[in-house]
Write a protein that holds these residues in place. Structure first.
Motif, PDB file in Angstrom:
ATOM      1  N   LEU A  42     -96.763 -64.261  27.712  1.00 54.50           N
ATOM      2  CA  LEU A  42     -94.602 -64.556  26.940  1.00 54.50           C
ATOM      3  C   LEU A  42     -95.898 -66.669  26.985  1.00 54.50           C
ATOM      4  N   GLN A  43     -96.170 -66.660  28.146  1.00 49.74           N
ATOM      5  CA  GLN A  43     -96.165 -68.089  28.662  1.00 49.74           C
ATOM      6  C   GLN A  43     -97.729 -68.147  26.975  1.00 49.74           C
ATOM      7  N   CYS A  44     -98.771 -67.330  27.332  1.00 49.65           N
ATOM      8  CA  CYS A  44     -99.524 -67.665  25.717  1.00 49.65           C
ATOM      9  C   CYS A  44     -98.999 -67.546  24.853  1.00 49.65           C
ATOM     10  N   THR A  57    -110.844 -67.618  22.408  1.00 49.47           N
ATOM     11  CA  THR A  57    -110.708 -66.800  23.525  1.00 49.47           C
ATOM     12  C   THR A  57    -110.881 -67.945  24.796  1.00 49.47           C
ATOM     13  N   GLY A  58    -112.048 -69.634  24.581  1.00 40.41           N
ATOM     14  CA  GLY A  58    -112.293 -70.059  25.568  1.00 40.41           C
ATOM     15  C   GLY A  58    -111.142 -71.330  25.238  1.00 40.41           C
ATOM     16  N   GLU A  59    -110.714 -71.437  23.884  1.00 38.50           N
ATOM     17  CA  GLU A  59    -109.797 -72.257  24.007  1.00 38.50           C
ATOM     18  C   GLU A  59    -108.217 -71.816  24.667  1.00 38.50           C
ATOM     19  N   ILE A  60    -107.804 -70.527  24.482  1.00 33.02           N
ATOM     20  CA  ILE A  60    -106.694 -69.806  25.022  1.00 33.02           C
ATOM     21  C   ILE A  60    -107.026 -70.092  26.539  1.00 33.02           C
ATOM     22  N   SER A  70    -110.004 -63.273  32.800  1.00 33.13           N
ATOM     23  CA  SER A  70    -108.776 -63.408  32.156  1.00 33.13           C
ATOM     24  C   SER A  70    -108.560 -63.368  31.147  1.00 33.13           C
ATOM     25  N   ALA A  71    -108.410 -64.091  30.160  1.00 34.74           N
ATOM     26  CA  ALA A  71    -108.391 -64.789  28.755  1.00 34.74           C
ATOM     27  C   ALA A  71    -108.632 -63.428  28.147  1.00 34.74           C
ATOM     28  N   THR A  72    -110.080 -63.451  28.219  1.00 31.50           N
ATOM     29  CA  THR A  72    -110.116 -62.236  27.367  1.00 31.50           C
ATOM     30  C   THR A  72    -109.587 -60.968  27.537  1.00 31.50           C
ATOM     31  N   ARG A  73    -108.923 -60.427  28.982  1.00 29.77           N
ATOM     32  CA  ARG A  73    -108.146 -58.967  29.381  1.00 29.77           C
ATOM     33  C   ARG A  73    -106.567 -60.071  28.651  1.00 29.77           C
ATOM     34  N   LEU A  97    -111.329 -65.990  16.238  1.00 27.45           N
ATOM     35  CA  LEU A  97    -110.657 -66.946  16.953  1.00 27.45           C
ATOM     36  C   LEU A  97    -108.845 -65.325  17.259  1.00 27.45           C
ATOM     37  N   VAL A  98    -108.655 -66.066  17.625  1.00 22.79           N
ATOM     38  CA  VAL A  98    -107.001 -65.092  17.769  1.00 22.79           C
ATOM     39  C   VAL A  98    -106.148 -65.837  16.792  1.00 22.79           C
ATOM     40  N   SER A  99    -104.948 -65.302  15.895  1.00 22.79           N
ATOM     41  CA  SER A  99    -104.057 -65.989  15.229  1.00 22.79           C
ATOM     42  C   SER A  99    -102.340 -64.636  16.538  1.00 22.79           C
ATOM     43  N   LEU A 100    -101.233 -65.404  16.212  1.00 23.17           N
ATOM     44  CA  LEU A 100    -100.200 -64.834  16.383  1.00 23.17           C
ATOM     45  C   LEU A 100     -99.982 -63.562  15.028  1.00 23.17           C
TER      46      LEU A 100
END
Length: 155
Positions: A42-44, A57-60, A70-73, A97-100
Protein backbone atom coordinates in the motif's frame (compact mmCIF):
# COMPACT_ATOMS: atom_id res chain seq x y z
CA UNK A 1 0.76 32.00 23.87
CA UNK A 2 1.88 28.96 25.78
CA UNK A 3 3.15 29.07 29.35
CA UNK A 4 5.48 26.15 28.62
CA UNK A 5 9.18 26.57 28.09
CA UNK A 6 10.73 25.87 24.69
CA UNK A 7 12.14 22.60 26.06
CA UNK A 8 8.68 21.56 27.27
CA UNK A 9 7.12 22.48 23.90
CA UNK A 10 9.75 20.51 21.97
CA UNK A 11 9.31 17.51 24.29
CA UNK A 12 5.52 17.66 23.84
CA UNK A 13 5.92 17.97 20.07
CA UNK A 14 8.31 14.98 19.98
CA UNK A 15 5.88 12.90 22.02
CA UNK A 16 2.92 13.89 19.85
CA UNK A 17 4.91 13.22 16.68
CA UNK A 18 5.77 9.70 17.90
CA UNK A 19 2.10 9.04 18.68
CA UNK A 20 1.14 10.44 15.25
CA UNK A 21 3.60 8.13 13.55
CA UNK A 22 2.32 5.11 15.49
CA UNK A 23 -1.33 5.99 14.77
CA UNK A 24 -0.64 6.48 11.06
CA UNK A 25 1.34 3.22 10.89
CA UNK A 26 -1.60 1.38 12.46
CA UNK A 27 -4.01 3.14 10.09
CA UNK A 28 -1.85 2.13 7.11
CA UNK A 29 -1.89 -1.48 8.31
CA UNK A 30 -5.67 -1.43 8.73
CA UNK A 31 -6.19 0.16 5.31
CA UNK A 32 -3.88 -2.40 3.71
CA UNK A 33 -5.77 -5.26 5.37
CA UNK A 34 -9.07 -3.73 4.24
CA UNK A 35 -7.78 -3.76 0.65
CA UNK A 36 -6.21 -7.21 0.95
CA UNK A 37 -2.68 -5.83 0.63
CA UNK A 38 0.54 -5.91 2.61
CA UNK A 39 1.27 -2.54 4.29
CA UNK A 40 4.47 -2.13 2.25
CA UNK A 41 2.46 -2.74 -0.93
CA UNK A 42 0.00 0.00 0.00
CA UNK A 43 2.84 2.40 0.81
CA UNK A 44 4.40 1.68 -2.58
CA UNK A 45 1.09 2.35 -4.37
CA UNK A 46 0.77 5.60 -2.43
CA UNK A 47 4.32 6.67 -3.29
CA UNK A 48 3.91 5.73 -6.95
CA UNK A 49 0.77 7.88 -7.09
CA UNK A 50 2.89 10.87 -6.01
CA UNK A 51 5.50 10.31 -8.72
CA UNK A 52 5.23 12.21 -12.01
CA UNK A 53 5.49 9.08 -14.14
CA UNK A 54 6.44 5.41 -14.33
CA UNK A 55 9.44 4.20 -12.33
CA UNK A 56 11.96 1.40 -12.70
CA UNK A 57 12.10 -1.32 -10.07
CA UNK A 58 15.42 0.19 -8.93
CA UNK A 59 13.74 3.54 -8.39
CA UNK A 60 10.94 1.80 -6.49
CA UNK A 61 13.60 0.20 -4.29
CA UNK A 62 14.92 3.70 -3.52
CA UNK A 63 11.42 5.09 -2.86
CA UNK A 64 10.52 2.28 -0.46
CA UNK A 65 13.90 1.61 1.10
CA UNK A 66 13.85 -2.01 -0.06
CA UNK A 67 16.64 -4.03 -1.62
CA UNK A 68 16.39 -4.54 -5.36
CA UNK A 69 15.31 -8.17 -4.85
CA UNK A 70 12.61 -7.19 -2.37
CA UNK A 71 11.43 -4.41 -4.69
CA UNK A 72 11.15 -6.92 -7.54
CA UNK A 73 9.01 -9.20 -5.36
CA UNK A 74 6.94 -6.17 -4.32
CA UNK A 75 6.29 -5.24 -7.95
CA UNK A 76 5.43 -8.88 -8.70
CA UNK A 77 2.81 -8.82 -5.90
CA UNK A 78 1.40 -5.49 -7.07
CA UNK A 79 1.17 -6.75 -10.64
CA UNK A 80 -0.56 -9.94 -9.50
CA UNK A 81 -3.00 -7.80 -7.47
CA UNK A 82 -3.79 -5.75 -10.59
CA UNK A 83 -2.32 -2.53 -9.18
CA UNK A 84 0.65 -2.00 -11.49
CA UNK A 85 1.83 -2.97 -14.92
CA UNK A 86 5.29 -3.34 -16.39
CA UNK A 87 6.19 -2.02 -19.82
CA UNK A 88 9.40 -1.44 -21.75
CA UNK A 89 11.06 1.95 -21.61
CA UNK A 90 10.68 3.55 -25.05
CA UNK A 91 14.16 5.09 -24.72
CA UNK A 92 15.95 2.01 -23.37
CA UNK A 93 14.44 -1.39 -24.17
CA UNK A 94 16.60 -3.01 -21.47
CA UNK A 95 14.64 -1.15 -18.78
CA UNK A 96 11.20 -2.07 -17.53
CA UNK A 97 9.00 0.70 -16.20
CA UNK A 98 6.31 0.19 -13.59
CA UNK A 99 3.16 2.29 -13.53
CA UNK A 100 -0.11 2.18 -11.65
CA UNK A 101 -3.07 0.66 -13.47
CA UNK A 102 -6.60 1.94 -13.48
CA UNK A 103 -7.91 -1.55 -12.63
CA UNK A 104 -8.30 -1.28 -8.86
CA UNK A 105 -8.02 2.50 -8.69
CA UNK A 106 -11.77 3.08 -8.05
CA UNK A 107 -11.71 0.57 -5.17
CA UNK A 108 -8.66 2.20 -3.60
CA UNK A 109 -10.02 5.71 -4.11
CA UNK A 110 -13.33 4.69 -2.50
CA UNK A 111 -11.49 3.20 0.48
CA UNK A 112 -9.80 6.58 1.02
CA UNK A 113 -13.05 8.61 0.87
CA UNK A 114 -13.98 8.47 4.58
CA UNK A 115 -10.42 8.72 5.96
CA UNK A 116 -9.61 11.54 3.53
CA UNK A 117 -12.63 13.53 4.64
CA UNK A 118 -11.74 12.92 8.30
CA UNK A 119 -8.15 14.06 7.78
CA UNK A 120 -9.41 17.15 5.93
CA UNK A 121 -11.80 17.98 8.80
CA UNK A 122 -8.88 17.75 11.24
CA UNK A 123 -7.42 20.79 9.45
CA UNK A 124 -10.62 22.84 9.25
CA UNK A 125 -9.88 25.27 12.08
CA UNK A 126 -6.27 26.02 11.18
CA UNK A 127 -5.46 29.32 9.51
CA UNK A 128 -3.58 29.37 6.21
CA UNK A 129 -0.48 30.56 8.09
CA UNK A 130 -0.76 27.64 10.52
CA UNK A 131 -1.16 25.20 7.63
CA UNK A 132 1.99 26.65 6.08
CA UNK A 133 3.88 26.00 9.34
CA UNK A 134 2.52 22.45 9.54
CA UNK A 135 3.58 21.78 5.94
CA UNK A 136 7.06 23.19 6.64
CA UNK A 137 7.38 21.02 9.76
CA UNK A 138 6.30 17.88 7.90
CA UNK A 139 8.71 18.59 5.04
CA UNK A 140 11.62 19.17 7.41
CA UNK A 141 10.92 16.04 9.45
CA UNK A 142 10.49 14.04 6.24
CA UNK A 143 13.90 15.27 5.09
CA UNK A 144 15.44 14.39 8.47
CA UNK A 145 13.82 10.94 8.38
CA UNK A 146 15.14 10.33 4.86
CA UNK A 147 18.65 11.39 5.86
CA UNK A 148 18.61 9.31 9.04
CA UNK A 149 17.38 6.26 7.12
CA UNK A 150 20.32 6.64 4.73
CA UNK A 151 22.72 7.08 7.66
CA UNK A 152 21.47 3.92 9.38
CA UNK A 153 21.64 1.88 6.19
CA UNK A 154 25.17 2.92 5.33
CA UNK A 155 26.45 2.16 8.82
Amino acid sequence: MSNRTREELIAALASTARRHHAAYTLFNQAMAEHLGLHPTDLQCVSLLALEPGPRTTGEIAELTGLTSGSATRLVDRLQKAGLVERHSDAHDRRKMLVSLTAGRNPEIEAAWDAPGEAFDRALDDFTDDELTVIERYLQRTTDVGTAQTARLRTG
